[in-house]
Design an enzyme around this catalytic site. Structure first.
Site, mmCIF file in Angstrom:
data_model
loop_
_atom_site.group_PDB
_atom_site.id
_atom_site.type_symbol
_atom_site.label_atom_id
_atom_site.label_comp_id
_atom_site.label_asym_id
_atom_site.label_seq_id
_atom_site.Cartn_x
_atom_site.Cartn_y
_atom_site.Cartn_z
ATOM 1 N N GLY A 9 2.730 16.048 -48.989
ATOM 2 C CA GLY A 9 3.707 15.210 -49.332
ATOM 3 C C GLY A 9 4.326 15.743 -50.749
ATOM 4 O O GLY A 9 5.416 15.222 -50.788
ATOM 5 N N SER A 10 3.896 16.703 -51.410
ATOM 6 C CA SER A 10 3.968 17.209 -52.544
ATOM 7 C C SER A 10 5.596 17.866 -52.371
ATOM 8 O O SER A 10 5.337 19.094 -51.579
ATOM 9 C CB SER A 10 3.286 17.969 -53.405
ATOM 10 O OG SER A 10 3.934 18.762 -54.386
#
Length: 431
Positions: A9-10
């Site tokens: 998700g980064s």
């Protein structure tokens, strides 16, 4: 094969994934669970003492900071230098965009959303303005440009598209920025690895929705009490403003007919013993229009309902005072003696109502909204008042500009339905 420590998700990790795809490098992905503290384990600290992700380890060479990794991958593995040209001028523009992405664009995301995500803090409208300013800058950079830095895809586009896609899943209105929107839609088609970036965005979105919305609602409902009566006209604009800024009110009924507003515990909150009264984490405030302004300044994601511009704010203030001292006052002066004192109708006071509507009709000539070209607190306060005249069977239609504005306001004012429900409660007492 390079080892890659990451989280799907980064956004910084996703920019590296897309760059690796573009240069044909296969990453040996190693998931790092930050919540479990895996980035603080001794074995990871030996690789990266700053304990951040993404971290790349390429044949013993460890590197972190996503934009540095992107440049390294292109310079080490790129078949051409198109993503990061050797020309000093072209490279300088790309570097500027990379630093802009890190220090301005993505930083504005972190400054606004992360305190809400990780500290359950209320939204900071000043921090949201920094997001808007960042997008305005990016919109300017992209004027007449298909790509972010030059006439072809570069690592600048890849870094920026990772950030902008994160704003998209956070619900930010990218479409307000025409050049950014056009570039972004094209970038989705031409950026290698876009699909994996978007999959990571969806992972982030799950976390974002769970933490941001759930905990923010919990925060709001616990902290903001509203002492009210459903039939009270001044309470209704507070309902609508709270709806507009996303604050959930913990409503506490105060029955003024039973003198509950005169009890010692309520007098401690509000010695003037009026409703509505708002109590936000121990801070007590009364007078509905003051409450409206407070809610926007404390909880509004933007300042659109009560802009910081002195001229715009002055016009809104004038309309709020007009509503308080002229329009609604004319209602109270004419109808309340009949409602509560069995008095006969006073035609002189009725003329004050007509005069107030004439003034409002003049204000609204050629205007869609009451104070400027967008919805503001002036509209919310005024529509609450005008709706009371409607249930009193006052002929609003005699004032064409007011009538047009009022019909539109019913459609565009957040929380209109709750205002109308309260107005119908008021109508029972009125009749």
């Amino acid at each position: 094969m390079a080892d890659f420590y990451y989280l799907p998700g980064s956004a910084p990790c996703r920019s590296v994934i897309m760059t690796a795809k573009a240069v044909g490098v296969e990453l040996n992905k190693k998931l790092l669970n930050l919540q479990a503290g895996e980035h603080l384990k001794p074995e990871f600290l030996k690789i990266n003492p700053q304990h951040t992700i993404p971290t790349l380890v390429d044949n013993g060479f460890a590197l972190w900071e996503s934009r540095a990794i992107q440049v390294y991958l292109v310079e080490k593995y790129g078949k051409t230098d198109s993503l990061y040209p050797k020309c000093p001028k072209k490279r300088a523009v790309i570097n500027q965009r990379l630093y802009f992405d890190m220090g301005t664009l993505y930083q504005s995301f972190a400054n606004y959303y992360y305190p809400q995500l990780f500290a359950k803090a209320p939204a900071d409208p000043e921090a949201f303005k920094k997001i808007e300013a960042a997008f305005e800058f990016l919109n300017t950079f992209l004027e007449g440009q298909e790509y972010a830095a030059g006439d072809s895809l570069t690592v600048a586009d890849i870094a920026l598209v990772a950030s902008v896609s994160t704003f998209e899943v956070a619900g930010f209105e990218i479409s307000k920025y025409a050049n950014v929107n056009k570039w972004y839609e094209n970038a989705k088609k031409v950026t290698p690895g876009w699909e994996e970036n978007w999959e990571g965005c969806q992972e982030f979105k799950k976390f974002f929705n769970y933490v941001f919305f759930m905990f923010r609602n919990i925060f709001s409902s616990k902290m903001v009490d509203l002492y009210y009566m459903p039939c009270s006209p001044p309470c209704h604009p507070v309902f609508m403003t709270a709806k507009a800024v996303g604050v959930k009110l913990n409503k506490k009924l105060v029955n003024v007919w039973d003198d509950e507003h005169l009890k010692p515990e309520f007098l401690k909150l509000n010695p003037q013993h009026t409703i509505p009264t708002l109590v936000d984490n121990g801070f007590a405030l009364w007078e509905s229009r003051a409450i409206l302004v407070y809610l926007v300044e404390k909880y509004g994601k933007t300042d659109s309902l009560y802009p910081k511009c002195p001229k715009k704010r002055a016009l809104i203030n004038q309309r709020l005072y007009f509503d308080f001292g002229t329009l609604f006052q004319s209602f109270a002066d004419y109808y309340y003696p009949q409602m509560f004192g069995n008095a006969s109708a006073d035609p002189e006071k009725f003329k004050k109502i007509e005069a107030a509507f004439e003034f409002l009709n003049t204000f609204l000539e050629g205007q869609e909204y009451a104070a400027g070209d967008t919805l503001t607190l002036a509209d919310i306060a005024l529509v609450a008042s005008v709706s009371k005249f409607e249930v009193a069977d006052f002929e609003i239609s005699k004032y064409p500009h007011v009538n047009r504005w009022y019909e539109n306001s019913k459609k565009v004012v957040p929380g209109w339905d709750e205002n109308w429900a309260g107005t119908l409660e008021f109508k029972k007492y009125f009749k």
